[in-house]
Design a protein around this motif. Structure first.
Motif, PDB file in Angstrom:
ATOM      1  N   ALA A  51       0.826  -1.210   0.000  1.00  0.00           N
ATOM      2  CA  ALA A  51       0.000   0.000   0.000  1.00  0.00           C
ATOM      3  C   ALA A  51       0.859   1.258   0.000  1.00  0.00           C
ATOM      4  O   ALA A  51       0.582   2.211  -0.745  1.00  0.00           O
ATOM      5  N   ALA A  52       1.905   1.278   0.807  1.00  0.00           N
ATOM      6  CA  ALA A  52       2.767   2.467   0.843  1.00  0.00           C
ATOM      7  C   ALA A  52       3.559   2.614  -0.447  1.00  0.00           C
ATOM      8  O   ALA A  52       3.798   3.740  -0.896  1.00  0.00           O
ATOM      9  N   ALA A  53       3.968   1.511  -1.053  1.00  0.00           N
ATOM     10  CA  ALA A  53       4.687   1.602  -2.325  1.00  0.00           C
ATOM     11  C   ALA A  53       3.784   2.190  -3.411  1.00  0.00           C
ATOM     12  O   ALA A  53       4.209   3.072  -4.177  1.00  0.00           O
ATOM     13  N   SER A  79       2.679  11.956   5.251  1.00  0.00           N
ATOM     14  CA  SER A  79       1.292  11.521   5.458  1.00  0.00           C
ATOM     15  C   SER A  79       1.220  10.018   5.715  1.00  0.00           C
ATOM     16  O   SER A  79       0.392   9.561   6.508  1.00  0.00           O
ATOM     17  N   ALA A  80       2.079   9.232   5.069  1.00  0.00           N
ATOM     18  CA  ALA A  80       2.097   7.786   5.327  1.00  0.00           C
ATOM     19  C   ALA A  80       2.560   7.502   6.746  1.00  0.00           C
ATOM     20  O   ALA A  80       2.043   6.585   7.401  1.00  0.00           O
ATOM     21  N   VAL A  95       0.607  -3.755   9.550  1.00  0.00           N
ATOM     22  CA  VAL A  95       0.430  -2.827   8.429  1.00  0.00           C
ATOM     23  C   VAL A  95       1.185  -1.533   8.711  1.00  0.00           C
ATOM     24  O   VAL A  95       1.799  -0.958   7.801  1.00  0.00           O
ATOM     25  N   ALA A  96       1.181  -1.081   9.945  1.00  0.00           N
ATOM     26  CA  ALA A  96       1.916   0.138  10.297  1.00  0.00           C
ATOM     27  C   ALA A  96       3.406  -0.036  10.070  1.00  0.00           C
ATOM     28  O   ALA A  96       4.081   0.880   9.578  1.00  0.00           O
ATOM     29  N   VAL A 101       8.100   1.308   6.887  1.00  0.00           N
ATOM     30  CA  VAL A 101       9.318   0.838   6.222  1.00  0.00           C
ATOM     31  C   VAL A 101       9.326   1.273   4.759  1.00  0.00           C
ATOM     32  O   VAL A 101      10.336   1.780   4.246  1.00  0.00           O
ATOM     33  N   ALA A 102       8.211   1.097   4.072  1.00  0.00           N
ATOM     34  CA  ALA A 102       8.168   1.466   2.657  1.00  0.00           C
ATOM     35  C   ALA A 102       8.286   2.974   2.466  1.00  0.00           C
ATOM     36  O   ALA A 102       8.971   3.428   1.536  1.00  0.00           O
ATOM     37  N   SER A 103       7.649   3.757   3.328  1.00  0.00           N
ATOM     38  CA  SER A 103       7.760   5.205   3.162  1.00  0.00           C
ATOM     39  C   SER A 103       9.166   5.695   3.508  1.00  0.00           C
ATOM     40  O   SER A 103       9.675   6.622   2.875  1.00  0.00           O
ATOM     41  N   GLY A 104       9.792   5.085   4.483  1.00  0.00           N
ATOM     42  CA  GLY A 104      11.184   5.433   4.781  1.00  0.00           C
ATOM     43  C   GLY A 104      12.114   5.085   3.637  1.00  0.00           C
ATOM     44  O   GLY A 104      13.028   5.842   3.304  1.00  0.00           O
ATOM     45  N   LEU A 105      11.883   3.931   3.032  1.00  0.00           N
ATOM     46  CA  LEU A 105      12.703   3.529   1.886  1.00  0.00           C
ATOM     47  C   LEU A 105      12.480   4.455   0.689  1.00  0.00           C
ATOM     48  O   LEU A 105      13.434   4.870   0.025  1.00  0.00           O
ATOM     49  N   GLY A 106      11.223   4.801   0.429  1.00  0.00           N
ATOM     50  CA  GLY A 106      10.930   5.719  -0.673  1.00  0.00           C
ATOM     51  C   GLY A 106      11.510   7.099  -0.450  1.00  0.00           C
ATOM     52  O   GLY A 106      12.028   7.735  -1.376  1.00  0.00           O
TER      53      GLY A 106
END
Length: 127
Positions: A51-53, A79-80, A95-96, A101-106
């Motif tokens: 979802a975050a990706a 926002s994520a 999910v959190a 993790v995905a938003s930090g990576l992005g």
């Protein structure tokens, strides 16, 4: 001293040392079992990552250049993270974890592009 260790290891324990074999620890009360109210599962982490990706791809694709791409990505990551904080408090922690993790990576990918531009041109690209 070696003789004492050999004698000690070969001797049987004193009576009453071992619990009876039919019901061990019958006199003690049952131990409580603590369960986490919102356990983290692999499915939740993977769905948060996905979802975050998708969230970051949608907002990153709104940018037309490096500066707008990075600002859109910063907004999407912040926002994520707010949604991940909300999910941590009242929702699914797995999910959190995936979202954060995905938003930090992005965000780190976007900041890598900023750093590469800054190194190449000696000009900070976000101002």
């Amino acid at each position: 001293m070696a003789d004492r260790q050999g004698i000690w290891a070969a001797s049987a324990p004193p009576p009453g040392y071992l619990p009876p074999s039919d019901r061990p620890f019958a006199s003690s009360p049952p131990r409580p079992v603590y369960r986490e109210p919102h356990p983290v599962s692999a499915g939740g982490v993977l769905s948060g990552l996905a979802a975050a990706a998708i969230w970051l791809i949608i907002f990153g694709s709104l940018g037309r250049g490096l500066v707008s791409y990075v600002w859109w990505t910063i907004g999407a990551a912040v926002s994520a993270w707010l949604v991940a904080l909300l999910l941590t408090v009242i929702g699914d922690r797995g999910v959190a974890v995936g979202v954060s993790v995905a938003s930090g990576l992005g965000l780190s990918v976007a900041m890598t592009f900023v750093a590469l531009r800054w190194i190449g041109t000696n000009d900070w690209p976000l101002w």
